[in-house]
Scaffold this active site. Structure first.
Site, PDB file in Angstrom:
ATOM      1  N   ASP A 284       0.986  -1.340  -0.068  1.00  0.00           N
ATOM      2  CA  ASP A 284       0.010  -0.079   0.022  1.00  0.00           C
ATOM      3  C   ASP A 284       0.799   1.319   0.089  1.00  0.00           C
ATOM      4  O   ASP A 284       1.877   0.946   0.247  1.00  0.00           O
ATOM      5  CB  ASP A 284      -0.808   0.053   1.150  1.00  0.00           C
ATOM      6  CG  ASP A 284      -2.184   0.869   0.968  1.00  0.00           C
ATOM      7  OD1 ASP A 284      -2.118   1.874   0.001  1.00  0.00           O
ATOM      8  OD2 ASP A 284      -3.126   0.680   1.736  1.00  0.00           O
TER       9      ASP A 284
HETATM   10  C1  BGC Z   1      -5.285   3.059  -0.066  1.00  0.00           C
HETATM   11  C2  BGC Z   1      -5.422   2.010  -1.183  1.00  0.00           C
HETATM   12  C3  BGC Z   1      -4.863   2.740  -2.493  1.00  0.00           C
HETATM   13  C4  BGC Z   1      -3.781   3.761  -2.146  1.00  0.00           C
HETATM   14  C5  BGC Z   1      -3.468   4.391  -3.742  1.00  0.00           C
HETATM   15  C6  BGC Z   1      -3.879   4.107  -0.089  1.00  0.00           C
HETATM   16  O1  BGC Z   1      -4.023   5.134   0.988  1.00  0.00           O
HETATM   17  O2  BGC Z   1      -5.266   2.486   1.309  1.00  0.00           O
HETATM   18  O3  BGC Z   1      -6.554   1.255  -1.174  1.00  0.00           O
HETATM   19  O4  BGC Z   1      -5.121   1.985  -3.406  1.00  0.00           O
HETATM   20  O5  BGC Z   1      -3.837   4.581  -1.242  1.00  0.00           O
HETATM   21  O6  BGC Z   1      -4.240   5.368  -3.927  1.00  0.00           O
END
Ligand code: BGC
Length: 752
Positions: A284
């Site tokens: 993530d």
């Molecule tokens: C989220 C993810 C997301 C990523 C990219 C993160 O803050 O938890 O679900 O895909 O950001 O935007």
């Protein structure tokens, strides 16, 4: 038999690949072409051949993706990079495409309009999709998003959110598929399969136990491994089996001590060892905290690396290889995993277009509307108040900005919908403030109601003054109140009350007019202290860009509601396993610590102990003998359905057959649910479900097979499932609390 896209290569294939590898990087590209461009070979073998042809520079570049908002405009930034979640450069001489990553839970996301003017079709909340209990709806949504993404040149979709909604106040519950591992796993798997049918990659996320947003970067989720296998991990496993995602995204939080993205047990022992997963693990955004530990644990690609304290998989990884802490073989394995995903998804052989293509937004709007219509859950319909009929001449619509649009959930899943934004309110503070705005899609329920009822007088009042709303409702045939509760990624809601005095508004209007219907636009459960005073309650979730017409169609009976709750609505916070987000008090006011960009903030990790174990959701309420406000699986229809002739065969895998009859006067769809209780336990577990559309009076015989893992316990000693055997009870029911029709069944003990 066609090969599984992630199938392990045969010994012969491996020998061939090894021979190719031995040729080294100096071998001319053309000579190796036969291996990686041979579509008949297993993806893993083709990927290994590509890795053997990559230069060291190319390799280390592919191990981390750029975060475009921080990179665009800096010296040397790739010129074709779009503002979105992530990017990595193409390696044209090897046919490896640039990776263009976009969030995509509910549509091609465009948070805070980082790409000016770029709109996309917005599906309803994933909870709506889950409420349909219809795998075809999940697939259609994924396929639609994938098609739009591809046409917009994106090829890695950060979709497939399958965390179980363990807490009713979870900020991201709207992005997930509810609290049951079977339902969540099946629906996530179908969504992913739909996305990847466009020859692009999808993730499944967030691996694992990212159940709360409060302190998500520092919290340590604690749950024993067998219980995790029987709940959250099973949802991931089923999603991976069905959807075959190219990638798994590890989550922010720690899991039993270690950060998820450096958790050897999760990423290597379970995902690779026990499950044989062949794609890649991406982090993530801002979830990586080390180089060697993360590399050894099984992380393959560091995402949006500029968000981490260091670009751990850049120079530090090169140094770790030079010092021998990480071997080049381990690095090559990571690259092989990434490229296996690129090839197995079809992306390598069907590269995304270089430029934007046209999109059939009209057809896609139908996909969004159908998902919204099938996903709405009718929770109350006293005296058959709904559907409203043509006899309603004076209709008052109240609150929720229903004159201009429908509410959407916030965070990285935010789509800027094709119809436009009706209202957008920036946040003043809080962990979500940097990337989330409270947004209404331009799809007016008021306009849709007027269109359906051209001869009625339909007025709107904003609901800020309960007395004025009550006065307007008093003389009307019907009052329809739109009540909203906004949720966003990065924050949990502090409690389950409707905010901003809406309970008082509903009480006042219901007192003035007994013909009051409440339409809820919420991202999960809310309390309803006024429930028995209103005629009807329709849970519309965040209904997406066609929410207005979808709501009107259900209220006026053009569509018969058929959604069923994918999560429990507790009667109060106190009934839930945790009454409020853990750590909320500690973190209050410390946005930086709780923020998704919160790296570098020294706040000690705090534990979240999942005392309910595998009994997430309705199982918890059953185990405690608690009666929730509405149970999992609950949902009314304008017709009603009866069950008969239940027969269950035992042995190694129960097969359940029964008749479903539409006993009412309208066409409708029913969701028969089959639960089992294990010997010595009162707790029901959903083992099978279906969705059956029937005409009035029609009967259909349905035969379902139980998911055996739900009937089993995880045995950590053998790393496998164990059905203890003995007498189980199988119940065919309308929801998790319904006594339904039951039959005993004897199962053979077995391990698998
Ligand atoms: C989220 C993810 C997301 C990523 C990219 C993160 O803050 O938890 O679900 O895909 O950001 O935007």
């Amino acid at each position: 038999m066609s090969a599984h896209p992630f199938a392990r290569p045969s010994r012969k294939h491996l020998l061939l690949a090894a021979a190719t590898l031995a040729m080294g990087v100096s071998a001319p590209v053309q000579a190796q072409n036969t291996v990686w461009s041979d579509t008949k070979r297993p993806a893993e073998e083709r990927a290994a051949a590509l890795v053997s042809a990559m230069t060291s520079e190319e390799k280390f570049e592919l191990l981390h993706t750029l975060f475009p908002p921080r990179v665009i405009g800096t010296p040397g930034a790739p010129t074709d990079m779009l503002p979105s979640a992530g990017y990595s450069r193409a390696i044209p001489r090897l046919g490896i495409p640039e990776l263009r990553e976009s969030d995509a839970s509910l549509g091609v996301a465009n948070q805070v309009e980082q790409r000016k003017g770029d709109t996309a079709t917005a599906l309803p909340a994933s909870l709506a999709t889950a409420s349909s209990f219809d795998p075809a709806i999940a697939y259609a949504g994924g396929a639609m998003i994938g098609a739009e993404a591809r046409a917009k040149t994106f090829n890695v979709l950060l979709a497939g959110g399958v965390n179980l909604t363990r807490d009713p106040w979870g900020g991201r519950n709207f992005e997930y598929l509810g609290e049951d591992p079977l339902l969540s796993g099946v629906m996530a798997g179908e969504h992913i399969r739909g996305v990847q049918s466009n020859h692009i990659m999808s993730t499944v996320k967030h691996f694992a136990l990212n159940s709360q947003e409060t302190g998500r970067m520092i919290a340590d989720a604690r749950l024993d491994w067998p219980a995790m296998h029987e709940s959250d991990l099973l949802a991931f496993k089923i999603a991976i089996e069905r959807g075959k995602p190219a990638s798994v995204m590890c989550s922010y939080n720690r899991v039993n001590g270690d950060y998820a993205c450096e958790n050897h047990m999760l990423l290597t022992d379970i995902l690779r060892g026990q499950w044989g997963y062949q794609g890649f693990v991406m982090s993530d955004w801002g979830a990586v905290h080390s180089t060697v530990k993360a590399a050894k644990a099984g992380l393959d690609q560091e995402s949006g690396a500029e968000l981490d304290k260091a670009i751990y998989f850049g120079e530090p990884l090169q140094k770790a290889v030079a010092s021998g802490e990480v071997s080049m073989g381990e690095v090559d394995t990571k690259l092989r995993n990434i490229l296996t995903g690129v090839i197995a998804s079809g992306l390598y052989d069907h590269p995304t277009p270089a430029h934007e293509q046209t999109i059939d937004y009209t057809a896609h709007a139908q996909v969004a509307q159908r998902a919204a219509e099938e996903g709405m859950v009718l929770l109350r319909n006293a005296g058959n108040m709904l559907p409203l009929t043509a006899s309603a001449k004076r209709i008052v619509v109240i609150g929720g900005h229903a004159d201009i649009g429908v509410l959407s959930g916030g965070g990285s899943s935010q789509v800027r919908s094709v119809g436009g934004v009706a209202l957008e309110i920036p946040l003043k503070s809080g962990p979500a403030a940097s990337f989330s705005r409270t947004t209404w899609h331009s799809s007016s329920p008021l306009a849709a109601i007027r269109a359906l009822m051209p001869s009625a007088q339909v007025t709107y009042i904003d609901g800020t003054d309960p007395a004025a709303a009550a006065a307007a409702a008093r003389g009307a045939d019907v009052a329809i109140i739109f009540a909203t509760q906004w949720r966003t990624e990065a924050e949990d809601v502090p409690d389950l009350a409707l905010p901003d005095g809406q309970d008082g508004l509903i009480e006042a209007v219901a007192a003035a007019n007994p013909h009051t219907a409440v339409v809820l636009e919420t991202g999960g459960a809310v309390k309803m202290p006024w429930l028995t005073k209103v005629g009807a309650v329709l849970e519309a979730w965040y209904p997406g860009q066609r929410g207005g017409p979808a709501i009107a169609n259900v209220l006026f009976g053009k569509v018969n509601p058929s959604g069923h709750l994918p999560l429990t609505f507790p009667a109060s916070e106190a009934q839930a396993p945790r009454p409020a987000p853990v750590g909320l008090e500690m973190l209050r006011g410390n946005d930086a610590a709780a923020n998704a960009d919160g790296n570098g903030v020294d706040v000690p990790p705090f534990p979240i102990t999942y005392q309910e174990g595998a009994n997430a959701g309705y199982r918890w309420y059953a185990a405690r003998g608690e009666k929730p406000l509405f149970p999992f699986g609950y949902g009314l229809s304008y017709t009603h359905f009866g069950y008969s002739h239940l027969s269950v065969t035992g042995g190694t895998q129960p097969v359940i057959s029964f008749d479903v009859t539409n006993l009412g006067k309208r066409d409708g769809a029913d969701v028969p649910q089959v639960y089992a209780t294990l010997p010595g336990s009162p707790v029901p577990r959903l083992i099978a479900f279906d969705r059956v559309t029937l005409k009035p009076g029609e009967t259909r015989r349905v035969t379902l097979r139980a998911e055996p893992r739900i009937l089993a316990h995880w045995d950590e000693a053998t790393k496998g499932w164990r059905i203890a055997g003995g007498r189980y009870t199988v119940t065919l029911a309308h929801d998790a609390a319904d006594r339904g029709l039951s039959a005993p069944v004897t199962l053979t003990p077995r391990s698998f």
